[in-house]
Write a protein that holds these residues in place. Structure first.
Motif, PDB file in Angstrom:
ATOM      1  N   ASN A  41     -52.718 -11.609  60.616  1.00  0.00           N
ATOM      2  CA  ASN A  41     -53.597 -10.882  61.527  1.00  0.00           C
ATOM      3  C   ASN A  41     -54.549 -11.905  62.159  1.00  0.00           C
ATOM      4  O   ASN A  41     -55.294 -12.576  61.450  1.00  0.00           O
ATOM      5  N   LYS A  42     -54.524 -12.013  63.478  1.00  0.00           N
ATOM      6  CA  LYS A  42     -55.300 -13.065  64.133  1.00  0.00           C
ATOM      7  C   LYS A  42     -56.804 -12.909  63.932  1.00  0.00           C
ATOM      8  O   LYS A  42     -57.534 -13.898  63.874  1.00  0.00           O
ATOM      9  N   MET A  43     -57.275 -11.671  63.813  1.00  0.00           N
ATOM     10  CA  MET A  43     -58.707 -11.477  63.591  1.00  0.00           C
ATOM     11  C   MET A  43     -59.098 -11.887  62.177  1.00  0.00           C
ATOM     12  O   MET A  43     -60.142 -12.494  61.965  1.00  0.00           O
ATOM     13  N   PHE A  44     -58.265 -11.556  61.198  1.00  0.00           N
ATOM     14  CA  PHE A  44     -58.518 -12.013  59.839  1.00  0.00           C
ATOM     15  C   PHE A  44     -58.454 -13.537  59.790  1.00  0.00           C
ATOM     16  O   PHE A  44     -59.234 -14.179  59.088  1.00  0.00           O
ATOM     17  N   GLY A  45     -57.507 -14.110  60.532  1.00  0.00           N
ATOM     18  CA  GLY A  45     -57.387 -15.564  60.557  1.00  0.00           C
ATOM     19  C   GLY A  45     -58.643 -16.215  61.098  1.00  0.00           C
ATOM     20  O   GLY A  45     -59.127 -17.224  60.556  1.00  0.00           O
ATOM     21  N   ALA A  46     -59.202 -15.644  62.152  1.00  0.00           N
ATOM     22  CA  ALA A  46     -60.431 -16.176  62.731  1.00  0.00           C
ATOM     23  C   ALA A  46     -61.612 -15.995  61.785  1.00  0.00           C
ATOM     24  O   ALA A  46     -62.594 -16.738  61.847  1.00  0.00           O
ATOM     25  N   PHE A  47     -61.514 -15.007  60.905  1.00  0.00           N
ATOM     26  CA  PHE A  47     -62.592 -14.705  59.955  1.00  0.00           C
ATOM     27  C   PHE A  47     -62.617 -15.688  58.784  1.00  0.00           C
ATOM     28  O   PHE A  47     -63.581 -15.727  58.026  1.00  0.00           O
ATOM     29  N   ALA A  48     -61.578 -16.506  58.654  1.00  0.00           N
ATOM     30  CA  ALA A  48     -61.472 -17.420  57.516  1.00  0.00           C
ATOM     31  C   ALA A  48     -62.673 -18.356  57.404  1.00  0.00           C
ATOM     32  O   ALA A  48     -63.162 -18.630  56.298  1.00  0.00           O
ATOM     33  N   ASP A  49     -63.160 -18.851  58.525  1.00  0.00           N
ATOM     34  CA  ASP A  49     -64.301 -19.762  58.473  1.00  0.00           C
ATOM     35  C   ASP A  49     -65.556 -19.062  57.959  1.00  0.00           C
ATOM     36  O   ASP A  49     -66.392 -19.673  57.286  1.00  0.00           O
ATOM     37  N   VAL A  50     -65.691 -17.774  58.277  1.00  0.00           N
ATOM     38  CA  VAL A  50     -66.825 -16.998  57.773  1.00  0.00           C
ATOM     39  C   VAL A  50     -66.746 -16.913  56.251  1.00  0.00           C
ATOM     40  O   VAL A  50     -67.752 -17.050  55.546  1.00  0.00           O
ATOM     41  N   VAL A  51     -65.542 -16.702  55.745  1.00  0.00           N
ATOM     42  CA  VAL A  51     -65.341 -16.652  54.300  1.00  0.00           C
ATOM     43  C   VAL A  51     -65.778 -17.968  53.672  1.00  0.00           C
ATOM     44  O   VAL A  51     -66.437 -17.994  52.628  1.00  0.00           O
ATOM     45  N   GLY A  52     -65.421 -19.067  54.321  1.00  0.00           N
ATOM     46  CA  GLY A  52     -65.814 -20.373  53.808  1.00  0.00           C
ATOM     47  C   GLY A  52     -67.318 -20.526  53.702  1.00  0.00           C
ATOM     48  O   GLY A  52     -67.838 -21.015  52.694  1.00  0.00           O
ATOM     49  N   TYR A  53     -68.022 -20.100  54.734  1.00  0.00           N
ATOM     50  CA  TYR A  53     -69.487 -20.172  54.705  1.00  0.00           C
ATOM     51  C   TYR A  53     -70.041 -19.350  53.547  1.00  0.00           C
ATOM     52  O   TYR A  53     -70.943 -19.774  52.825  1.00  0.00           O
TER      53      TYR A  53
END
Length: 228
Positions: free
Chosen positions: A163-175
């Motif tokens: 899911n491209k939106m979940f993929g873009a959210f990955a950096d937020v998870v990292g933070y």
């Protein structure tokens, strides 16, 4: 604008962004190019560029005959990397962590379910490698590397969802995961020893395309963040 001016402008963005995020410059605070130019001894060109960046983050808007007005935090772009960083470094750290954790705990299990259902060989192998590396690092008590590997694994869950939106959210998870550890706990092994098995089983579930199991295990991982 040349690189030198961009660098100076970025420094001003950092200073003002942190002041706004910390509440030192609350909603309704006004700035003018002339005032900022005089205060920081910078050209109006540099100041204008810095203000443009802060406007793009939703932190201020221009108003005729008034200048630039600081906006309430509800208007800021919540997933902007620098906005998150400023909030996590300031007095509202706890609130920001709670907000991000609630989002991650709700979306992480879904991302894991999708990652299992849409399993890609490369992602499955990468998550297996991360789980094995975490075990190796834990055995040698290499704490900073453990943390970074855990961040990488959790981010990969979102990227592997397809899911491209979940993929873009990955950096937020990292933070979030990095911030959740907290500087004061940097030398601890935390409760990672109790979680290693969960990570290994999650990697196996995704590799075996067991969506139900992957979702169940991911919930144990991501819900934990709301309690950090």
């Amino acid at each position: 604008m040349d690189k030198g001016l961009v660098s100076v402008s970025d420094e001003l963005v950092e200073v003002l962004g942190r002041k706004i995020a910390s509440g030192e410059c609350p909603s309704g605070t006004t700035f003018t190019l002339a005032e900022l130019s005089d205060e920081f001894r910078l050209s109006r060109t540099v100041v204008r560029e810095a203000m443009r960046v802060l406007q793009s983050k939703g932190m201020m808007v221009p108003k005729r005959r008034v200048g630039l007005v600081v906006q309430p935090s509800s208007q800021w772009h919540p997933f902007d990397a620098r906005v998150m960083s400023w909030l996590l470094d300031g007095p509202y750290r706890h609130d920001e962590l709670k907000t991000l954790a609630e989002v991650c705990s709700g979306t992480g299990p879904v991302a894991a379910r999708l990652a299992a259902a849409r399993r890609e060989d490369s992602s499955a192998a990468l998550m297996q490698a991360y789980a094995q590396r975490m075990t190796h690092l834990y055995d040698h008590q290499r704490v900073p590397e453990i943390k970074e590997t855990e961040v990488a694994l959790q981010c990969e869950i979102f990227r592997a969802s397809g899911n491209k939106m979940f993929g873009a959210f990955a950096d937020v998870v990292g933070y979030l995961v990095r911030a959740a550890y907290g500087r004061e706990r940097s030398n601890e092994l935390l409760d990672l020893g109790d979680r290693l098995q969960v990570y290994r089983e999650l990697a196996d579930a995704i590799e075996q395309r067991d969506s139900d199991r992957a979702e169940e295990l991911a919930e144990k991982i991501f819900v934990r963040l709301t309690r950090e």
